[in-house]
Design a protein around this motif. Structure first.
Motif, PDB file in Angstrom:
ATOM      1  N   ASP A  47      68.329 -61.182 -40.092  1.00  0.00           N
ATOM      2  CA  ASP A  47      67.680 -60.362 -39.072  1.00  0.00           C
ATOM      3  C   ASP A  47      68.365 -59.002 -39.124  1.00  0.00           C
ATOM      4  O   ASP A  47      69.496 -58.846 -38.647  1.00  0.00           O
ATOM      5  CB  ASP A  47      67.819 -61.000 -37.690  1.00  0.00           C
ATOM      6  CG  ASP A  47      66.948 -60.320 -36.649  1.00  0.00           C
ATOM      7  OD1 ASP A  47      66.228 -59.362 -37.005  1.00  0.00           O
ATOM      8  OD2 ASP A  47      66.978 -60.744 -35.485  1.00  0.00           O
ATOM      9  N   CYS A  50      69.335 -56.530 -35.782  1.00  0.00           N
ATOM     10  CA  CYS A  50      69.122 -57.686 -34.889  1.00  0.00           C
ATOM     11  C   CYS A  50      69.287 -57.358 -33.422  1.00  0.00           C
ATOM     12  O   CYS A  50      68.942 -58.171 -32.562  1.00  0.00           O
ATOM     13  CB  CYS A  50      70.066 -58.821 -35.279  1.00  0.00           C
ATOM     14  SG  CYS A  50      71.830 -58.482 -34.989  1.00  0.00           S
ATOM     15  N   GLY A  53      70.528 -59.829 -30.443  1.00  0.00           N
ATOM     16  CA  GLY A  53      70.347 -61.213 -30.877  1.00  0.00           C
ATOM     17  C   GLY A  53      69.124 -61.890 -30.330  1.00  0.00           C
ATOM     18  O   GLY A  53      69.042 -63.125 -30.323  1.00  0.00           O
ATOM     19  N   ASP A  55      66.245 -62.551 -31.423  1.00  0.00           N
ATOM     20  CA  ASP A  55      65.472 -63.447 -32.287  1.00  0.00           C
ATOM     21  C   ASP A  55      66.342 -64.378 -33.129  1.00  0.00           C
ATOM     22  O   ASP A  55      65.804 -65.149 -33.941  1.00  0.00           O
ATOM     23  CB  ASP A  55      64.582 -62.609 -33.202  1.00  0.00           C
ATOM     24  CG  ASP A  55      63.639 -61.729 -32.412  1.00  0.00           C
ATOM     25  OD1 ASP A  55      62.717 -62.274 -31.786  1.00  0.00           O
ATOM     26  OD2 ASP A  55      63.837 -60.499 -32.396  1.00  0.00           O
ATOM     27  N   LEU A  56      67.634 -64.337 -32.967  1.00  0.00           N
ATOM     28  CA  LEU A  56      68.508 -65.147 -33.814  1.00  0.00           C
ATOM     29  C   LEU A  56      68.339 -66.640 -33.553  1.00  0.00           C
ATOM     30  O   LEU A  56      68.394 -67.453 -34.482  1.00  0.00           O
ATOM     31  CB  LEU A  56      69.964 -64.724 -33.610  1.00  0.00           C
ATOM     32  CG  LEU A  56      70.311 -63.303 -34.089  1.00  0.00           C
ATOM     33  CD1 LEU A  56      71.757 -62.962 -33.740  1.00  0.00           C
ATOM     34  CD2 LEU A  56      70.085 -63.155 -35.589  1.00  0.00           C
ATOM     35  N   GLY A  71      72.752 -61.990 -38.737  1.00  0.00           N
ATOM     36  CA  GLY A  71      72.259 -60.810 -38.052  1.00  0.00           C
ATOM     37  C   GLY A  71      73.107 -59.612 -38.428  1.00  0.00           C
ATOM     38  O   GLY A  71      74.335 -59.725 -38.541  1.00  0.00           O
ATOM     39  N   ASP A  73      73.578 -55.378 -37.464  1.00  0.00           N
ATOM     40  CA  ASP A  73      73.183 -54.236 -36.651  1.00  0.00           C
ATOM     41  C   ASP A  73      74.259 -53.156 -36.769  1.00  0.00           C
ATOM     42  O   ASP A  73      75.437 -53.469 -36.996  1.00  0.00           O
ATOM     43  CB  ASP A  73      72.985 -54.630 -35.180  1.00  0.00           C
ATOM     44  CG  ASP A  73      72.109 -53.635 -34.437  1.00  0.00           C
ATOM     45  OD1 ASP A  73      70.883 -53.864 -34.365  1.00  0.00           O
ATOM     46  OD2 ASP A  73      72.631 -52.614 -33.954  1.00  0.00           O
ATOM     47  N   ALA A  82      75.083 -59.873 -29.287  1.00  0.00           N
ATOM     48  CA  ALA A  82      74.473 -60.916 -30.126  1.00  0.00           C
ATOM     49  C   ALA A  82      75.471 -62.024 -30.431  1.00  0.00           C
ATOM     50  O   ALA A  82      75.116 -63.215 -30.426  1.00  0.00           O
ATOM     51  CB  ALA A  82      73.960 -60.290 -31.417  1.00  0.00           C
ATOM     52  N   VAL A  94      76.957 -62.762 -36.985  1.00  0.00           N
ATOM     53  CA  VAL A  94      76.459 -61.418 -36.724  1.00  0.00           C
ATOM     54  C   VAL A  94      77.480 -60.414 -37.268  1.00  0.00           C
ATOM     55  O   VAL A  94      78.673 -60.528 -36.986  1.00  0.00           O
ATOM     56  CB  VAL A  94      76.232 -61.171 -35.219  1.00  0.00           C
ATOM     57  CG1 VAL A  94      75.626 -59.793 -34.987  1.00  0.00           C
ATOM     58  CG2 VAL A  94      75.333 -62.252 -34.629  1.00  0.00           C
TER      59      VAL A  94
END
Length: 258
Positions: A47, A50, A53, A55-56, A71, A73, A82, A94
């Motif tokens: 992602d 992301c 978070g 949609d994680l 993820g 970002d 996240a 992440v």
């Protein structure tokens, strides 16, 4: 020039992303993106951009306990959020990173998604080349982006509608026409693009639209930039807040394969 009908202060970025995800529109298009990803148990899914978070967890459920979700970002605050939200999910990690220079080896992942990310990045073409690099041969990328040049807001004075949309496309969003450009940019990055799915939400409630579009805040900025006079801005917001309301914008989901 102000209106009491609309929000005048922007939500913080995390609250704004959460707000959109909780709407019927957000749930609908995110579900369609997940379907198009066609994730299989045991795969690795990315992602990219992301955020906090949002949609994680859905990705983690799709890859199951045998898969991996990563993820990425660029913003530390959203990365921290996240990580906190997914702390109990051992399949999810992440990372802080730049989509133009992903902190991942070649051919890392089977699936990747970007959700309203490429409209903001400095170089979408470079970002897509990076995503192509980290996907395995036969991997799949699903991108979702609005095309802000298609934004339509009904008003008796169509010149005001055109001026408002022109300001959004010229000044508010860095890559405002990215939706229509996704197939071309993905192809140039080495992908094939088997499908493009247009989604055009129609807003009939001004307050609901305002929560996504920020009508008054954007109007104030358009006036300051000279796209609308103070008198025109007053007429624009006056009708939007009291008259029958309709706004629409086309959102594109593009499926790309490496």
């Amino acid at each position: 020039m102000t209106s009491t009908a609309f929000e005048t202060a922007a939500s913080n970025p995390i609250a704004y992303l959460d707000r959109i995800a909780a709407t019927d529109l957000g749930r609908s298009y995110k579900g369609r993106m997940l379907d198009e990803l066609d994730i299989r148990p045991g795969q690795t899914a990315l992602d990219l951009g992301c955020g906090p978070g949002t949609d994680l967890t859905s990705l983690a459920q799709a890859v199951t306990a045998t898969g991996t979700v990563i993820g990425v970002d660029h913003d530390q605050a959203t990365v921290d959020a996240a990580r906190e939200r997914t702390a109990d999910q051992h399949t999810v990690t992440v990372q802080l990173g730049d989509i133009h220079d992903l902190p991942l080896p070649n051919h890392t992942a089977d699936r990747a998604r970007t959700d309203r990310v490429l409209q903001h990045v400095a170089d979408p073409a470079r970002a897509l080349r990076e995503i192509h690099r980290v996907l395995r041969p036969g991997g799949r990328l699903v991108m979702g982006e609005p095309d802000w040049d298609t934004l339509t807001v009904d008003h008796p004075d169509s010149d005001l509608s055109r001026a408002y949309t022109q300001y959004v496309t010229d000044k508010v969003v860095r890559n405002s026409r990215i939706g229509r450009q996704l197939p071309r940019l993905a192809t140039e990055a080495g992908f094939t693009v088997p499908s493009v799915i247009p989604i055009t939400p129609v807003f009939r409630d001004a307050q609901a639209a305002d929560k996504i579009l920020g009508l008054e805040r954007t109007t104030q900025r358009a006036m300051a930039a000279g796209y609308l006079t103070e008198e025109a801005a007053g007429r624009w917001l006056g009708h939007l807040s009291t008259g029958p309301f309709l706004a629409a914008v086309t959102f594109y989901i593009a499926v790309a394969e490496s």
